[in-house]
Design a protein around this motif. Structure first.
Motif, PDB file in Angstrom:
ATOM      1  N   GLU A 206       5.096   9.940  46.778  1.00 47.20           N
ATOM      2  CA  GLU A 206       5.640  11.501  47.563  1.00 47.20           C
ATOM      3  C   GLU A 206       4.645  12.079  48.517  1.00 47.20           C
ATOM      4  O   GLU A 206       5.366  12.509  49.476  1.00 47.20           O
ATOM      5  CB  GLU A 206       6.216  12.040  46.065  1.00 47.20           C
ATOM      6  N   GLU A 247      12.120   6.147  41.236  1.00 53.86           N
ATOM      7  CA  GLU A 247      12.297   7.556  41.089  1.00 53.86           C
ATOM      8  C   GLU A 247      11.941   8.372  42.387  1.00 53.86           C
ATOM      9  O   GLU A 247      12.230   9.667  42.467  1.00 53.86           O
ATOM     10  CB  GLU A 247      11.149   7.989  40.039  1.00 53.86           C
ATOM     11  N   ARG A 251      14.596  11.536  46.590  1.00 51.45           N
ATOM     12  CA  ARG A 251      14.060  12.450  47.418  1.00 51.45           C
ATOM     13  C   ARG A 251      14.259  11.957  49.072  1.00 51.45           C
ATOM     14  O   ARG A 251      14.503  12.877  49.728  1.00 51.45           O
ATOM     15  CB  ARG A 251      12.523  12.406  47.240  1.00 51.45           C
ATOM     16  N   ARG A 294      19.087   2.118  44.772  1.00 50.98           N
ATOM     17  CA  ARG A 294      20.323   3.084  44.746  1.00 50.98           C
ATOM     18  C   ARG A 294      21.409   2.754  45.824  1.00 50.98           C
ATOM     19  O   ARG A 294      20.986   2.599  46.998  1.00 50.98           O
ATOM     20  CB  ARG A 294      20.001   4.725  44.925  1.00 50.98           C
TER      21      ARG A 294
END
Length: 466
Positions: A206, A247, A251, A294
């Motif tokens: 991130e 995860e 974002r 995803r």
């Protein structure tokens, strides 16, 4: 439709295609290597009639004439068979080799390598899609094949837009080169910033992508802008996107949807103008089905897809790309060229680059021969030569123990190119003028040895012992 002796270039293919209501399918023979460099790249269309191959045919009809002394006048024919095409030897004593094997007749499939004399042909089945854009070869996306013309056309079509691009294909096919070319053609003034998602530390993904503020986490002693900010006004290349932790995918999806990033530890989002190109060597739909990627992110990244074909699927690119890696200065023997075409290249262009660079070191300033190639690549032709050597050995008379030691010609005479006078005399002397054994040594027929001898003004009978 073009005639049987037509070279299909990009402009002509598109011109033909423009007048057709559907996709255009073409079967053809391509001269991939020849002792006559002017014939390399020549292509012959296969329509409905057989095409004869040789130095000169006495019969009418379509033909491919080869300037190759090792080719018979009427050597072979490629003819319709079983809804496709087959090659058939026309009694040539030198034989017709199909994908490394001596064959009297063989059904052909896309990418089949045919050796006739010292000339190497590729059988190709090509389909030009309706209204697709094809662009001729240009660095760094090398290769004259239709598959690479298609890739270059897709790059040119999408480059000026802002939509994300997903580049798929196995490792070593050049996906990063495609991404860099998309950026180069985009006109964007910012930087091209590549990052391997699989190499990012999981706990820092991130921060690496979106940046962080001072003190955002332990060790964050000063603020960092992140890769998206580094690519502001340019292109961010996310290589191995399938390795991005699950995860983190929401974002990234939000950034693609809104154009905004929020650094770690910050409460404010800032806009960023970074065009995203992603790449993967995995099956994206398979990853979605497995729950590791995803589906909505894949849909967002797949605004435009470009698939990079394997080198095995575009064998016509092998020798031109090999020359490119040798700075255009690559002299190959027929055996070396055949071995390169027959290899399946599991690691694609990256493997070819390392092979050529290493082989050039072994070859020095001379031609690159079969012996200079890695063992795994030369093995099919080495096996062929071992079989020929055994055939010669089986035909030899017992050697007297009193016979003086001599150096076997295999240690000094190349067998994969036309011998000069000194080499031919050396082999004739070793086999005491036995033309059959000399022919077997070179993998040719007796008639070819006699043709060499006449041209070099050598009399085989001079080497026969009393």
């Amino acid at each position: 439709m073009a005639g049987p002796d037509t070279t299909f270039d990009v402009a002509e293919t598109r011109s033909l295609h423009a007048h057709l209501p559907a996709d255009l399918s073409i079967s053809r023979l391509l001269v991939a290597w020849s002792p006559d460099a002017d014939q390399v790249g020549r292509a012959v269309a296969l329509e409905s009639s057989p095409v004869r191959i040789g130095r000169r045919s006495k019969k009418s009809g379509p033909e491919l004439q080869l300037a190759d002394a090792a080719v018979s006048r009427e050597h072979a024919v490629v003819e319709p068979a079983q809804g496709g095409w087959q090659v058939r030897n026309l009694g040539s004593r030198n034989g017709t080799w199909v994908h490394g094997q001596l064959r009297d007749v063989q059904v052909l499939s896309h990418g089949t390598v045919i050796r006739i004399g010292e000339t190497l042909l590729l059988f190709q089945e090509l389909t030009v899609k309706l209204n697709e854009r094809l662009l001729a070869e240009v660095a760094p996306l090398m290769g004259p094949s239709l598959a690479m013309e298609r890739v270059r056309g897709q790059v040119a079509d999408v480059a000026r837009s802002d939509i994300p691009v997903l580049v798929t294909g196995p490792s070593g096919t050049g996906k990063e080169l495609v991404a860099a070319e998309v950026h180069k053609r985009s006109g964007r003034r910012g930087a091209f910033v590549p990052v391997n998602c699989g190499a990012l530390p999981r706990e820092l993904v991130e921060s690496e992508l979106f940046g962080h503020v001072d003190g955002a986490f332990t060790g964050a002693r000063k603020a960092a802008p992140g890769l998206f900010r580094a690519a502001d006004g340019g292109t961010l290349f996310l290589d191995e996107i399938g390795e991005l932790p699950l995860e983190m995918q929401p974002r990234l999806l939000r950034v693609l949807a809104t154009g905004e990033i929020r650094p770690v530890g910050s409460e404010r989002a800032t806009r960023v103008d970074a065009r995203v190109v992603a790449a993967t060597n995995r099956d994206p739909e398979g990853d979605v089905a497995a729950g590791t990627f995803r589906g909505d992110l894949l849909a967002r990244l797949s605004g435009w897809r470009i698939h990079m074909p394997t080198l095995r699927q575009r064998r016509s690119d092998v020798l031109p790309i090999a020359r490119h890696f040798a700075d255009g200065r690559l002299i190959l023997t027929a055996d070396a060229a055949e071995a390169l075409l027959l290899h399946d290249w599991p690691w694609n262009v990256r493997e070819l680059e390392q092979t050529i660079r290493a082989s050039r070191v072994r070859a020095g300033s001379g031609p690159l021969t079969l012996e200079h190639l890695p063992e795994a690549i030369r093995e099919p032709l080495d096996a062929r030569h071992r079989a020929m050597d055994q055939r010669v050995t089986d035909a030899l008379p017992p050697v007297s123990v009193q016979a003086p030691a001599r150096m076997p010609p295999a240690l000094s005479v190349p067998r994969d190119r036309t011998p000069d006078a000194a080499d031919l005399r050396r082999v004739l002397d070793w086999y005491e003028g036995n033309v059959s054994q000399v022919a077997a040594f070179f993998g040719k027929e007796r008639a070819q040895v006699y043709r060499w001898a006449r041209r070099l003004e050598i009399d085989p009978t001079d080497f026969r012992k009393a």
